[in-house]
Design an enzyme around this catalytic site. Structure first.
Site, PDB file in Angstrom:
ATOM      1  N   LYS A  45      -9.180  17.916  70.980  1.00 20.64           N
ATOM      2  CA  LYS A  45      -8.986  17.116  72.206  1.00 20.64           C
ATOM      3  C   LYS A  45      -9.315  15.642  72.006  1.00 20.64           C
ATOM      4  O   LYS A  45      -8.572  14.761  72.432  1.00 20.64           O
ATOM      5  CB  LYS A  45      -9.814  17.708  73.345  1.00 20.64           C
ATOM      6  CG  LYS A  45      -9.323  19.093  73.719  1.00 20.64           C
ATOM      7  CD  LYS A  45      -9.973  19.655  74.951  1.00 20.64           C
ATOM      8  CE  LYS A  45      -9.674  21.142  75.085  1.00 20.64           C
ATOM      9  NZ  LYS A  45      -8.254  21.473  75.118  1.00 20.64           N
ATOM     10  N   ASN A  48      -6.762  13.970  69.646  1.00 22.00           N
ATOM     11  CA  ASN A  48      -5.472  13.861  70.352  1.00 22.00           C
ATOM     12  C   ASN A  48      -5.498  12.682  71.327  1.00 22.00           C
ATOM     13  O   ASN A  48      -4.545  11.909  71.441  1.00 22.00           O
ATOM     14  CB  ASN A  48      -5.182  15.137  71.155  1.00 22.00           C
ATOM     15  CG  ASN A  48      -4.951  16.356  70.277  1.00 22.00           C
ATOM     16  OD1 ASN A  48      -4.757  16.226  69.083  1.00 22.00           O
ATOM     17  ND2 ASN A  48      -4.966  17.537  70.880  1.00 22.00           N
ATOM     18  N   GLU A 151     -15.469  19.448  73.689  1.00 20.30           N
ATOM     19  CA  GLU A 151     -15.469  20.300  72.488  1.00 20.30           C
ATOM     20  C   GLU A 151     -16.555  19.883  71.493  1.00 20.30           C
ATOM     21  O   GLU A 151     -16.536  20.326  70.352  1.00 20.30           O
ATOM     22  CB  GLU A 151     -14.098  20.262  71.807  1.00 20.30           C
ATOM     23  CG  GLU A 151     -13.080  21.162  72.492  1.00 20.30           C
ATOM     24  CD  GLU A 151     -11.725  21.192  71.796  1.00 20.30           C
ATOM     25  OE1 GLU A 151     -10.990  22.145  72.034  1.00 20.30           O
ATOM     26  OE2 GLU A 151     -11.406  20.260  71.038  1.00 20.30           O
ATOM     27  N   ASP A 294      -4.485  15.926  76.957  1.00 23.44           N
ATOM     28  CA  ASP A 294      -5.084  14.889  76.097  1.00 23.44           C
ATOM     29  C   ASP A 294      -4.237  13.628  76.127  1.00 23.44           C
ATOM     30  O   ASP A 294      -4.757  12.503  76.135  1.00 23.44           O
ATOM     31  CB  ASP A 294      -5.188  15.390  74.652  1.00 23.44           C
ATOM     32  CG  ASP A 294      -5.988  16.681  74.568  1.00 23.44           C
ATOM     33  OD1 ASP A 294      -6.890  16.871  75.399  1.00 23.44           O
ATOM     34  OD2 ASP A 294      -5.690  17.490  73.679  1.00 23.44           O
TER      35      ASP A 294
HETATM   36  O1  RIB Z   1      -5.969  20.168  74.139  1.00 29.50           O
HETATM   37  C1  RIB Z   1      -5.280  20.691  73.048  1.00 29.50           C
HETATM   38  C2  RIB Z   1      -6.206  20.870  71.888  1.00 29.50           C
HETATM   39  O2  RIB Z   1      -7.156  21.864  72.212  1.00 29.50           O
HETATM   40  C3  RIB Z   1      -5.536  21.373  70.630  1.00 29.50           C
HETATM   41  O3  RIB Z   1      -5.047  20.331  69.816  1.00 29.50           O
HETATM   42  C4  RIB Z   1      -6.614  22.202  69.977  1.00 29.50           C
HETATM   43  O4  RIB Z   1      -7.118  21.643  68.807  1.00 29.50           O
HETATM   44  C5  RIB Z   1      -7.697  22.362  71.021  1.00 29.50           C
HETATM   45  O5  RIB Z   1      -8.773  21.568  70.755  1.00 29.50           O
END
Ligand code: RIB
Length: 351
Positions: A45, A48, A151, A294
């Site tokens: 996340k 991204n 995360e 994201d």
């Molecule tokens: O939000 C999408 C992301 O969630 C993915 O790219 C995956 O890695 C998870 O972290």
């Protein structure tokens, strides 16, 4: 065009390698299904969001942790190729980098493609508050935007928000993945925007989006600083974005001032602080929704880093970006560029 200097976007969050398999139908518990070839994409996340912000035109600074393996080296190189400053990142020795196992297919009940994601956090889970403190730019300005997602460990988010809040004018908390028992109050006290999707909104407030009790529940989330934050932007995919605003606490008392400012009488929804369809999404052909949230967050932060005078425009920019992302495969690979987003903005439905 903005009249002030462009700020930076500082992202604190995860980096993963996404291992993706498309299948006709997602498996249920205990079931095995055959899928297509495995696809490997850059994801996570935080990373991204960093790529989305960079492609949307921002100067981006990423703070996160990689393992000392081939995935970690590749993911860092990807970010640096996008012009993202990774000097605030750490490499954790003897630890694997984050990996997300993603299956995309139709669920047993639904007819639309959905995704199942299991994350093995690896180095992301080993990020420490000391790493974040060391990695944060020494100087943060009001025009800088900061994004945090969940995360990485909560104590890292807490320190990042506390360092950002008094200095950055646009602190965004993306509550993903959202813990089932809500967010620590200290998070709510240190951010300007929270950006849940519908499921995350319900976990956050205890009420579904648009339900009569949601407005009252949102007011309870207000920060303890006497300011009208956090604003809640609920991302609803094809339905666009709904706004739950804390400004209603003021609006009720100050309708006359607002009429003068807006040049019109505010609608009941505006006074109540709930604006469904605050930004509407265009109809697009969906290929892959992974990373769409994201993309929204990164593009929102990018816009705010060069102009935060009209939140509505920033949200429309972010909706346009996410609408483009879902038409493309891969999280980071599918993030659109600024010129594409500006073109898509012209196609957004207007109320
Ligand atoms: O939000 C999408 C992301 O969630 C993915 O790219 C995956 O890695 C998870 O972290």
């Amino acid at each position: 065009m903005p009249s002030r200097a462009q700020g930076r976007v500082i992202v604190v969050g995860s980096s993963n390698t996404d291992l993706v398999v498309h299948c006709a139908k997602l498996p249920g518990a205990g079931e095995t299904v055959l899928g297509g070839d495995m696809l490997t994409f850059a994801g996570g996340k935080g990373a991204n969001q960093a790529v989305a912000a960079a492609r949307a035109g921002a100067k981006v600074y990423f703070i996160g942790a990689f393992g000392d393996d081939a995935f970690g080296q590749a993911r860092r190189a990807d970010l640096e190729r996008e012009g993202i400053d990774c000097s605030g990142c750490v490499v954790k020795k003897g630890v694997p980098s984050g990996v997300a196992l993603i299956a995309i297919g139709k669920s047993h009940k639904g007819s639309k493609a959905e995704n199942l994601i299991v994350v093995a956090p690896g180095a992301n889970a080993r990020l420490t508050p000391a790493d974040v403190k060391k990695g944060m730019p020494r100087v943060l300005n009001t025009q800088d935007a900061v994004i945090c997602s969940l995360e990485v460990p909560f104590n890292c988010i807490e320190i990042a928000l506390k360092m950002a809040w008094p200095r950055s004018g646009n602190v965004i908390l993306n509550p993903a993945p959202m813990p089932a028992d809500g967010l620590p109050k200290v998070f709510l006290d240190h951010c300007h925007f929270i950006t849940p999707n519908e499921t995350e909104f319900e976990l956050l407030t205890g009420a579904p989006v648009g339900s009569p009790s949601a407005i009252k529940k949102v007011a309870k989330l207000a920060g303890n600083h006497g300011l009208l934050y956090p604003e809640i932007l609920v991302t609803r995919g094809p339905l666009g974005v709904d706004l739950y605003s804390q400004t209603c606490r003021d609006l009720k008392k100050e309708v006359a001032r607002v009429v003068k400012e807006l040049g019109r009488t505010p609608s009941k929804n505006e006074i109540d602080g709930y604006q469904p369809g605050f930004a509407k999404a265009p109809k697009v052909k969906v290929a892959d929704t992974v990373g769409a949230g994201d993309c929204f967050n990164g593009a929102l932060a990018a816009f705010l880093s060069y102009d935060d005078s009209v939140v509505n425009s920033a949200v429309e920019f972010a909706v346009a970006a996410a609408s483009l992302k879902v038409t493309r495969h891969g999280s980071q690979a599918g993030m659109p560029y600024r010129h594409e987003i500006l073109k898509m903005m012209k196609k957004l439905p207007r109320s």
